[in-house]
Motif scaffolding. Structure first.
Motif, PDB file in Angstrom:
ATOM      1  N   MET A  20      20.923   6.800  48.985  1.00 37.41           N
ATOM      2  CA  MET A  20      20.882   8.239  49.277  1.00 37.41           C
ATOM      3  C   MET A  20      21.908   8.577  50.368  1.00 37.41           C
ATOM      4  O   MET A  20      22.064   7.807  51.315  1.00 37.41           O
ATOM      5  N   SER A  21      22.597   9.696  50.203  1.00 31.13           N
ATOM      6  CA  SER A  21      23.630  10.061  51.171  1.00 31.13           C
ATOM      7  C   SER A  21      23.008  10.489  52.499  1.00 31.13           C
ATOM      8  O   SER A  21      21.819  10.820  52.569  1.00 31.13           O
ATOM      9  N   GLU A  22      23.831  10.492  53.534  1.00 30.68           N
ATOM     10  CA  GLU A  22      23.333  10.862  54.867  1.00 30.68           C
ATOM     11  C   GLU A  22      22.850  12.315  54.882  1.00 30.68           C
ATOM     12  O   GLU A  22      21.850  12.654  55.506  1.00 30.68           O
ATOM     13  N   GLU A  23      23.600  13.131  54.119  1.00 30.72           N
ATOM     14  CA  GLU A  23      23.281  14.578  54.036  1.00 30.72           C
ATOM     15  C   GLU A  23      21.882  14.767  53.434  1.00 30.72           C
ATOM     16  O   GLU A  23      21.057  15.520  53.953  1.00 30.72           O
ATOM     17  N   ALA A  24      21.642  14.024  52.331  1.00 27.48           N
ATOM     18  CA  ALA A  24      20.344  14.123  51.644  1.00 27.48           C
ATOM     19  C   ALA A  24      19.220  13.634  52.542  1.00 27.48           C
ATOM     20  O   ALA A  24      18.128  14.226  52.573  1.00 27.48           O
ATOM     21  N   LEU A  25      19.481  12.553  53.280  1.00 24.28           N
ATOM     22  CA  LEU A  25      18.470  12.023  54.204  1.00 24.28           C
ATOM     23  C   LEU A  25      18.120  13.050  55.274  1.00 24.28           C
ATOM     24  O   LEU A  25      16.955  13.225  55.643  1.00 24.28           O
ATOM     25  N   LYS A  26      19.145  13.747  55.748  1.00 28.94           N
ATOM     26  CA  LYS A  26      18.957  14.774  56.769  1.00 28.94           C
ATOM     27  C   LYS A  26      18.050  15.896  56.250  1.00 28.94           C
ATOM     28  O   LYS A  26      17.131  16.340  56.928  1.00 28.94           O
ATOM     29  N   ILE A  27      18.345  16.327  55.019  1.00 31.55           N
ATOM     30  CA  ILE A  27      17.549  17.416  54.411  1.00 31.55           C
ATOM     31  C   ILE A  27      16.104  16.966  54.234  1.00 31.55           C
ATOM     32  O   ILE A  27      15.160  17.698  54.535  1.00 31.55           O
ATOM     33  N   LEU A  28      15.927  15.709  53.760  1.00 31.45           N
ATOM     34  CA  LEU A  28      14.574  15.165  53.563  1.00 31.45           C
ATOM     35  C   LEU A  28      13.807  15.124  54.879  1.00 31.45           C
ATOM     36  O   LEU A  28      12.630  15.476  54.950  1.00 31.45           O
ATOM     37  N   LYS A  29      14.506  14.677  55.920  1.00 29.36           N
ATOM     38  CA  LYS A  29      13.910  14.562  57.251  1.00 29.36           C
ATOM     39  C   LYS A  29      13.466  15.941  57.758  1.00 29.36           C
ATOM     40  O   LYS A  29      12.370  16.108  58.283  1.00 29.36           O
ATOM     41  N   LYS A  30      14.335  16.908  57.506  1.00 29.51           N
ATOM     42  CA  LYS A  30      14.060  18.287  57.940  1.00 29.51           C
ATOM     43  C   LYS A  30      12.812  18.814  57.209  1.00 29.51           C
ATOM     44  O   LYS A  30      11.954  19.468  57.791  1.00 29.51           O
ATOM     45  N   LYS A  31      12.752  18.531  55.902  1.00 28.04           N
ATOM     46  CA  LYS A  31      11.626  18.988  55.093  1.00 28.04           C
ATOM     47  C   LYS A  31      10.319  18.347  55.563  1.00 28.04           C
ATOM     48  O   LYS A  31       9.277  19.000  55.629  1.00 28.04           O
ATOM     49  N   LYS A  32      10.374  17.042  55.881  1.00 29.90           N
ATOM     50  CA  LYS A  32       9.195  16.316  56.353  1.00 29.90           C
ATOM     51  C   LYS A  32       8.718  16.893  57.675  1.00 29.90           C
ATOM     52  O   LYS A  32       7.518  17.061  57.910  1.00 29.90           O
ATOM     53  N   LYS A  33       9.693  17.198  58.547  1.00 37.80           N
ATOM     54  CA  LYS A  33       9.378  17.747  59.862  1.00 37.80           C
ATOM     55  C   LYS A  33       8.682  19.100  59.705  1.00 37.80           C
ATOM     56  O   LYS A  33       7.683  19.387  60.366  1.00 37.80           O
ATOM     57  N   GLN A  34       9.216  19.898  58.778  1.00 38.06           N
ATOM     58  CA  GLN A  34       8.642  21.227  58.539  1.00 38.06           C
ATOM     59  C   GLN A  34       7.196  21.095  58.037  1.00 38.06           C
ATOM     60  O   GLN A  34       6.314  21.837  58.458  1.00 38.06           O
TER      61      GLN A  34
END
Lengths: 262, 249
Positions: free
Chosen positions: A1-15
């Protein structure tokens, strides 16, 4: 998974975590404020009760075995009325689909019954069926059956015209059209009608228990009102909230499982 | 070639609560065995109504049609693939056989062979959502062919596809029909498609539709639909039919 996708996933989890924590915080703050206001007598505990009083009542009910008995009674009535409502709704919807003239004849009557406030029929039902569980089931059926019929029937008549034409060109019989197209294609409508049906059934059962019962959560609430024990009333309401939430979640789980199947 | 279908003076009126709409007026046609006939006409002129009547799902107001064979099997392919999303590709392909209770070992093997021949067997256990538009249309054709029809009715079978898929799939379908030797009546609003695929093109008038002209397509070096478009006679037929259709744009 790309770094960008990981960032989005992390953001979603945080939310997600923020939303869940906020929901818990709202409940905790509400209960704390309620408890403090009641103990300081800013809120009259006789009328508004308090979380600790409700907890004690629930604990006592549990220890005496009353809690399980009342929940068991309501659950039994809900399951019975739900099963009858959904099965009868399905069969009647098939009949209406198979007999379109009959469907047109009874359409205004169904609408009339559906728009009638069913509680008005309560006294008649008690006289007709007696002051027992039967009248509670009938009351719940009055509320959930028409909605079930209409939802399932609307699913049936809303099937894809092209697929219907295809089956006609293949010379399919009416029962084959039902088996191969109508029922599988209306699966989603039928599943979503389960959710509506369970909510309606619960309303019907509690309404029935208000009118005639010797046990059940509705009885607990109405008995608490009669003896002016507001803590008992609120305990009943709390049980009802938890129970309806659990039942709804259970149906959602079934819905998810069935929806995942093709 | 011998005659398979004789259509005589077919007319169709649709009656609503407020009016009677005349869709078809006195259509007479003869269909030869093994031929591909395409009916062209402006949209809404009544082309599809004619196919519905021939397939038996609708009735003519007057007139009649007769097949030279007793109890012919009619295959009908619709504008959209109409595949059932909850059935696998194989289950979709044998749907007609199941409905007609003809799902014998021999017929099921025939479907498997068709799926294999037309490069779909590796998708047997997949669902329609896993396939491209062109592949779905091929499955729909195999579902129709599974019944071994005496006549194939194609109701604008490529209209839901994009231009490139349309060319490729029409080529595929043409090969399949020719190989299986099935008499075909196709309805289309695409003049190029009609000329490139057919032995005859029937031009219908605007509603109420009647037969305006019938063209026997004679192309030098007749080949596949894509190749047929390159024939020198192609544009001549195209211009004539365009004129006949009297299309106002």
């Amino acid at each position: 998974m790309s770094e960008e996708a990981l960032k989005i996933l992390k953001k979603k989890k945080k939310q997600k975590r923020i939303i869940f924590a906020s929901q818990i915080a709202i409940v905790v703050i509400f209960l704390l404020a309620w408890e403090v206001l009641a103990s300081k007598k800013i809120l009259n505990p006789f009328i508004f009760s308090s979380p600790s009083r409700i907890w004690n009542t629930l604990w006592n009910l549990f220890q005496s075995g009353e809690l399980i008995k009342h929940i068991g009674t309501t659950l039994y009535e809900v399951i019975l009325a739900f099963s009858i409502g959904i099965s009868a709704g399905f069969v009647i919807a098939i009949l209406l689909y198979e007999l379109p003239t009959f469907a047109k004849i009874i359409d205004p009557f169904l609408t009339m019954i559906n728009s009638l406030p069913k509680v008005a029929l309560g006294p008649i039902i008690i006289i007709w069926t007696g002051a027992n569980t039967k009248s509670i089931i009938v009351m719940a059926l009055l509320i959930n059956l028409i909605v079930s019929i209409m939802n399932i029937y609307n699913g049936f008549i809303g099937v894809d015209e092209v697929k219907l034409k295809l089956l006609r060109t293949l010379g399919a019989s009416k029962s084959q059209v039902l088996r191969f197209l109508i029922i599988p294609e209306s699966k989603r409508t039928i599943i979503s009608s389960l959710k509506i049906n369970i909510s309606m059934t619960l309303i019907g059962v509690i309404m029935g228990e208000f009118l005639v019962s010797k046990s059940g959560i509705g009885y607990l609430i109405i008995y608490g009102t009669q003896v002016f024990n507001l803590t008992l009333v609120m305990s009943g309401i709390i049980i009802l909230i938890v129970l309806s939430f659990l039942i709804y979640e259970f149906i959602s789980l079934i819905e998810k499982k069935l929806s995942n199947q093709r | 070639m011998s005659k398979l279908l004789d259509i005589k003076h077919i007319s169709k009126n649709y009656i609503t609560e407020s009016e009677s709409i005349e869709a078809i007026r006195d259509i007479t046609l003869e269909i030869e065995k093994g031929s591909i006939t395409t009916i062209v006409g402006s949209s809404g002129c009544g082309k599809s109504s004619l196919l519905s009547i021939l397939s038996g799902i609708d009735h003519a107001t007057s007139g009649e049609f007769k097949f030279s064979k007793k109890d012919p099997v009619i295959g009908y392919m619709l504008q959209s693939d109409a595949l059932f999303p909850w059935l696998t590709i194989y289950e979709n392909a044998i749907l007609g056989l199941k409905i007609k209770k003809k799902d014998t070992f021999e017929n099921l093997e025939y479907v498997k062979r068709l799926l294999d021949t037309y490069k779909l067997s590796e998708f047997n256990d997949k669902y329609p959502s896993d396939l491209s538009g062109g592949m779905k249309q091929r499955v729909a054709l195999i579902r129709t062919l599974a019944l071994k029809p005496d006549i194939l009715l194609l109701d604008e079978p490529f209209s839901a596809l994009d231009y490139q898929s349309r060319l490729a799939v029409s080529d595929d379908v043409y090969r399949i029909i020719r190989k299986e030797g099935i008499t075909t009546i196709m309805v289309s609003h695409d003049i190029a498609e009609a000329i490139s695929m057919s032995d005859r093109v029937v031009v219908l008038s605007k509603r109420p539709c009647h037969v305006k002209k019938i063209y026997t397509i004679l192309l030098s070096n007749k080949s596949t639909p894509i190749e047929n478009r390159k024939a020198k006679e192609f544009s001549i037929y195209y211009n004539k039919i365009w004129k006949d259709l009297d299309i106002n744009v």
